[in-house]
Each structure stands twice: as C-alpha cells, then as structure tokens.
Scaffold this motif. Sequence first.
Motif, PDB file in Angstrom:
ATOM      1  N   ASP A   1       0.892  -1.158   0.000  1.00  0.00           N
ATOM      2  CA  ASP A   1       0.000   0.000   0.000  1.00  0.00           C
ATOM      3  C   ASP A   1       0.933   1.213   0.000  1.00  0.00           C
ATOM      4  O   ASP A   1       1.287   1.750   1.054  1.00  0.00           O
ATOM      5  CB  ASP A   1      -0.892  -0.033   1.240  1.00  0.00           C
ATOM      6  CG  ASP A   1      -1.842   1.161   1.301  1.00  0.00           C
ATOM      7  OD1 ASP A   1      -1.932   1.923   0.309  1.00  0.00           O
ATOM      8  OD2 ASP A   1      -2.475   1.334   2.354  1.00  0.00           O
TER       9      ASP A   1
ATOM     10  N   GLY B   1       2.310   6.230   5.380  1.00  0.00           N
ATOM     11  CA  GLY B   1       1.489   5.555   6.375  1.00  0.00           C
ATOM     12  C   GLY B   1       0.965   4.213   5.915  1.00  0.00           C
ATOM     13  O   GLY B   1       0.417   3.458   6.708  1.00  0.00           O
ATOM     14  N   GLY B   2       1.121   3.908   4.618  1.00  0.00           N
ATOM     15  CA  GLY B   2       0.682   2.619   4.092  1.00  0.00           C
ATOM     16  C   GLY B   2       1.620   1.508   4.545  1.00  0.00           C
ATOM     17  O   GLY B   2       2.760   1.758   4.933  1.00  0.00           O
ATOM     18  N   SER B   3       1.135   0.284   4.503  1.00  0.00           N
ATOM     19  CA  SER B   3       1.958  -0.832   4.976  1.00  0.00           C
ATOM     20  C   SER B   3       2.344  -1.747   3.823  1.00  0.00           C
ATOM     21  O   SER B   3       1.771  -1.689   2.741  1.00  0.00           O
ATOM     22  CB  SER B   3       1.204  -1.617   6.051  1.00  0.00           C
ATOM     23  OG  SER B   3       0.032  -2.169   5.493  1.00  0.00           O
ATOM     24  N   TRP B   4       3.323  -2.587   4.100  1.00  0.00           N
ATOM     25  CA  TRP B   4       3.748  -3.610   3.146  1.00  0.00           C
ATOM     26  C   TRP B   4       4.052  -4.886   3.909  1.00  0.00           C
ATOM     27  O   TRP B   4       4.341  -4.849   5.104  1.00  0.00           O
ATOM     28  CB  TRP B   4       4.962  -3.155   2.321  1.00  0.00           C
ATOM     29  CG  TRP B   4       6.200  -2.901   3.125  1.00  0.00           C
ATOM     30  CD1 TRP B   4       6.614  -1.707   3.651  1.00  0.00           C
ATOM     31  CD2 TRP B   4       7.191  -3.858   3.521  1.00  0.00           C
ATOM     32  NE1 TRP B   4       7.785  -1.861   4.330  1.00  0.00           N
ATOM     33  CE2 TRP B   4       8.162  -3.181   4.267  1.00  0.00           C
ATOM     34  CE3 TRP B   4       7.343  -5.225   3.314  1.00  0.00           C
ATOM     35  CZ2 TRP B   4       9.267  -3.823   4.825  1.00  0.00           C
ATOM     36  CZ3 TRP B   4       8.450  -5.861   3.866  1.00  0.00           C
ATOM     37  CH2 TRP B   4       9.391  -5.158   4.596  1.00  0.00           C
ATOM     38  N   SER B   5       3.996  -6.006   3.204  1.00  0.00           N
ATOM     39  CA  SER B   5       4.406  -7.278   3.784  1.00  0.00           C
ATOM     40  C   SER B   5       4.844  -8.193   2.652  1.00  0.00           C
ATOM     41  O   SER B   5       4.421  -8.038   1.503  1.00  0.00           O
ATOM     42  CB  SER B   5       3.271  -7.921   4.585  1.00  0.00           C
ATOM     43  OG  SER B   5       2.188  -8.242   3.729  1.00  0.00           O
TER      44      SER B   5
ATOM     45  N   THR C   1       7.482  -7.351   7.468  1.00  0.00           N
ATOM     46  CA  THR C   1       6.424  -6.345   7.434  1.00  0.00           C
ATOM     47  C   THR C   1       7.039  -4.976   7.635  1.00  0.00           C
ATOM     48  O   THR C   1       8.151  -4.844   8.139  1.00  0.00           O
ATOM     49  CB  THR C   1       5.378  -6.563   8.552  1.00  0.00           C
ATOM     50  OG1 THR C   1       6.047  -6.514   9.821  1.00  0.00           O
ATOM     51  CG2 THR C   1       4.658  -7.901   8.403  1.00  0.00           C
TER      52      THR C   1
ATOM     53  N   SER D   1       6.256  -0.361   6.781  1.00  0.00           N
ATOM     54  CA  SER D   1       5.383   0.719   6.330  1.00  0.00           C
ATOM     55  C   SER D   1       6.190   1.714   5.506  1.00  0.00           C
ATOM     56  O   SER D   1       7.415   1.667   5.480  1.00  0.00           O
ATOM     57  CB  SER D   1       4.754   1.425   7.537  1.00  0.00           C
ATOM     58  OG  SER D   1       5.779   1.932   8.367  1.00  0.00           O
ATOM     59  N   TYR D   2       5.467   2.591   4.834  1.00  0.00           N
ATOM     60  CA  TYR D   2       6.076   3.653   4.036  1.00  0.00           C
ATOM     61  C   TYR D   2       5.961   4.955   4.805  1.00  0.00           C
ATOM     62  O   TYR D   2       4.891   5.289   5.304  1.00  0.00           O
ATOM     63  CB  TYR D   2       5.363   3.789   2.688  1.00  0.00           C
ATOM     64  CG  TYR D   2       5.454   2.537   1.854  1.00  0.00           C
ATOM     65  CD1 TYR D   2       6.599   2.272   1.109  1.00  0.00           C
ATOM     66  CD2 TYR D   2       4.422   1.614   1.832  1.00  0.00           C
ATOM     67  CE1 TYR D   2       6.703   1.111   0.347  1.00  0.00           C
ATOM     68  CE2 TYR D   2       4.509   0.455   1.076  1.00  0.00           C
ATOM     69  CZ  TYR D   2       5.648   0.212   0.336  1.00  0.00           C
ATOM     70  OH  TYR D   2       5.740  -0.936  -0.405  1.00  0.00           O
ATOM     71  N   THR D   3       7.076   5.699   4.921  1.00  0.00           N
ATOM     72  CA  THR D   3       7.026   6.981   5.618  1.00  0.00           C
ATOM     73  C   THR D   3       7.065   8.169   4.660  1.00  0.00           C
ATOM     74  O   THR D   3       6.495   9.208   4.952  1.00  0.00           O
ATOM     75  CB  THR D   3       8.162   7.108   6.648  1.00  0.00           C
ATOM     76  OG1 THR D   3       9.413   6.951   5.979  1.00  0.00           O
ATOM     77  CG2 THR D   3       8.041   6.046   7.733  1.00  0.00           C
TER      78      THR D   3
ATOM     79  N   ASP E   1       9.814  -3.590  10.068  1.00  0.00           N
ATOM     80  CA  ASP E   1       9.653  -3.968  11.469  1.00  0.00           C
ATOM     81  C   ASP E   1      10.692  -5.035  11.814  1.00  0.00           C
ATOM     82  O   ASP E   1      10.861  -6.009  11.078  1.00  0.00           O
ATOM     83  CB  ASP E   1       8.241  -4.520  11.705  1.00  0.00           C
ATOM     84  CG  ASP E   1       7.163  -3.500  11.341  1.00  0.00           C
ATOM     85  OD1 ASP E   1       7.380  -2.297  11.591  1.00  0.00           O
ATOM     86  OD2 ASP E   1       6.119  -3.910  10.806  1.00  0.00           O
TER      87      ASP E   1
END
Length: 137
Positions: free
Chosen positions: A43, A47-51, A65, A67-69, A82
């Motif tokens: 995503d 603020g979107g996440s990835w995995s 896992t 996220s995008y900053t 993470d």
Amino acid sequence: MAATGFEYAITRTLNAPAGEVWGAWTVAEDYGKWAGAEEVVMDVRPGGSWSSVMVIPGGARVPLTGSYTEVAENEHLVMGMDVPGRDEPVLMRLDLAADGGSTKVTLSQTFDTAEERDQAEQGSNMLLDGLAAFLTR
C-alpha cells in the motif's frame, strides 16, 4: 535519516527510465519477481503498509512487514521494516534520479552497529543485482 550511527549508501545506474524502476519497487507482482519474495502486499503511500515473505537461498521463508514513511513517485521512497525486539522500524531510503534513458538509484540506511550495517549493505547489493537483472529482461 539519522545523522548518527553506521551508514551506507549504494549508487548504481540502471538502464531503465525512472518510471520503470519505480514500478519495479512499488508494484507487488513485479517486486516479487526480482526480490525473491512471495505473498507481496503493498500500500504505497505515506502511512501505508507492506508485507512479504522473502525466500532465501536454501529455501527458508522469512516473513517481513513494514510501512512507508515518505513517497514521492519516481523520485524517492522511504520504507520502514519492522524488526523483532526494536521499538522503531529500520528505515531504508530509495532515491531515483533520471539520467537520460537511465536512472541513478541510491539505496541508503543507518544502523546502530557496523555489523548490522554490513549485513544490510550486502543484502541491498543483492537486491540491486536482482533489480538490474529484472530491468534488462
């Protein structure tokens, strides 16, 4: 990125336009092909996440896992990963600079120890090798 700690930056010029390089990093199906990853979900927005599940040589599967900053299409991407036992994600920055029909790609990270930096730098070189091979197909 933090100004303290152990940093690395790897720069390579890839024979593909910035839009293609960006797509390889941000389209889940493409990322999986060159990064040795399965079950990739992205995503790509602040603020979107990835995995993903990285499949490492020997067949071991490592779930990841993050996220995008920061997201600036075709220019730069800051991704957090993470890490168990850490309160803050480990950040990786991808910078793209169009250079005619090619793209200058820089990956950079900062770590607390030289050992962490050296391991990550090795992994990033492997990622860029895979990306370069994918883009030349």
